[in-house]
Enzyme design. Structure first.
Site, PDB file in Angstrom:
ATOM      1  N   HIS A 178       0.847 -11.834   1.881  1.00 31.87           N
ATOM      2  CA  HIS A 178      -0.229 -11.128   1.177  1.00 31.87           C
ATOM      3  C   HIS A 178      -0.874 -11.946   0.059  1.00 31.87           C
ATOM      4  O   HIS A 178      -2.088 -11.918  -0.134  1.00 31.87           O
ATOM      5  CB  HIS A 178       0.306  -9.806   0.607  1.00 31.87           C
ATOM      6  CG  HIS A 178      -0.745  -8.772   0.401  1.00 31.87           C
ATOM      7  ND1 HIS A 178      -0.491  -7.425   0.416  1.00 31.87           N
ATOM      8  CD2 HIS A 178      -2.081  -8.878   0.177  1.00 31.87           C
ATOM      9  CE1 HIS A 178      -1.620  -6.754   0.210  1.00 31.87           C
ATOM     10  NE2 HIS A 178      -2.585  -7.607   0.050  1.00 31.87           N
TER      11      HIS A 178
ATOM     12  N   TYR B 138       0.830  -1.213   0.000  1.00 32.38           N
ATOM     13  CA  TYR B 138       0.000   0.000   0.000  1.00 32.38           C
ATOM     14  C   TYR B 138       0.861   1.257   0.000  1.00 32.38           C
ATOM     15  O   TYR B 138       0.365   2.351  -0.211  1.00 32.38           O
ATOM     16  CB  TYR B 138      -0.931   0.028   1.218  1.00 32.38           C
ATOM     17  CG  TYR B 138      -1.921  -1.096   1.310  1.00 32.38           C
ATOM     18  CD1 TYR B 138      -2.183  -1.947   0.221  1.00 32.38           C
ATOM     19  CD2 TYR B 138      -2.604  -1.347   2.503  1.00 32.38           C
ATOM     20  CE1 TYR B 138      -3.079  -2.987   0.331  1.00 32.38           C
ATOM     21  CE2 TYR B 138      -3.517  -2.384   2.612  1.00 32.38           C
ATOM     22  CZ  TYR B 138      -3.745  -3.204   1.528  1.00 32.38           C
ATOM     23  OH  TYR B 138      -4.639  -4.239   1.644  1.00 32.38           O
TER      24      TYR B 138
END
Length: 268
Positions: A118, A57
């Protein structure tokens, strides 16, 4: 706030906030970073304590700064971040350790509540090495829980071959567009808590039914959908840049959906 006890005994808030567009121009995922995250300040003021972040992010440091400057004690926060499957982070155990150490630095803390892989790592050697580093930091107390994200049954089976510590969670897409029922059943059997990203996605006709159900509870269709998820033991990570929507997404604990209404939602 209500909590779910993970398979290692750690309690995790059943509602958290996503951060993937926080602190970015035009609230866009790929937007340039700004120097402020008013959305996160608002979320903390409203009572959010579970903060869902990720290395990719690009805003860990910004998020960490807001958390460190807030009046919320560290022990009340539940910080999750994720290590991506990019070579730079998983090419070696040294690389994975560096990624975790950098996240700890970004969040200005000596431990993370939850660290996830992730995305599935297809190379089995790299998967094993990455998980072993996760276990190393878990045993050292620098990670309170470890888990995975976007893993299917086949990926979980591969991990099971060598993992000494079972994943505490699997963060996956769960919503009315992608109900993921088969994988949810697998997670229940394995004792792995599902965490839903994108929990509020629904088709127009589904939203109409949710809105209709909500009238009896004086709640919105979005609140009904989130409540449906958490009544099934699924942790939800909604996200909003608007304070009123953030407040609404937390206002879920003064009603219970009836079995009949749950069946209506199931049939959608």
């Amino acid at each position: 706030m209500e909590y779910i006890t993970l398979n290692n005994g750690l309690k995790m808030p059943i509602v958290g906030t996503g951060t993937n567009t926080y602190g970015k121009e035009n609230n866009e995922y790929n937007g340039a970073l700004t120097n402020e995250i008013p959305e996160l300040v608002s979320a903390l003021e409203l009572g959010y304590r579970s903060i869902d972040a990720a290395i990719i992010y690009r805003n860990e440091e910004l998020v960490g700064r807001v958390l460190a400057q807030s009046t919320v004690p560290r022990e009340e926060l539940f910080i999750t971040t994720k290590v991506p499957g990019n070579e730079v982070y998983i090419s070696s155990k040294k690389a994975t350790r560096a990624a975790i150490d950098n996240s700890l630095k970004n969040f200005q803390t000596d431990y993370l509540d939850l660290l996830l892989i992730h995305f599935p790592i297809e190379d089995k050697v790299q998967l094993k090495n990455t998980w072993e580093v996760f276990e190393e930091y878990y045993e050292a107390g620098k990670l309170k829980a470890i888990g995975v994200s976007n893993f299917g049954k086949n990926h979980l089976d591969e991990l099971k071959e060598f993992a000494k510590v079972k994943p505490a969670v699997n963060q996956i897409q769960v919503n009315l567009k992608e109900p993921n029922k088969d994988l949810l059943a697998v997670l229940k059997d394995e004792g792995i808590t599902p965490v839903a990203w994108g929990p509020m996605k629904a088709e127009a006709h589904q939203k109409e039914v949710l809105d209709e159900i909500g009238k009896a509870y004086k709640k919105s269709g979005a609140q009904v959908l989130l409540k449906y998820q958490i009544q099934r033991g699924i942790i939800v990570i909604p996200k909003s840049h608007k304070r009123e929507n953030q407040a609404s997404n937390l206002d879920l604990f003064d009603f219970i959906l009836s079995a009949e209404d749950i069946e209506k939602i199931e049939n959608l």
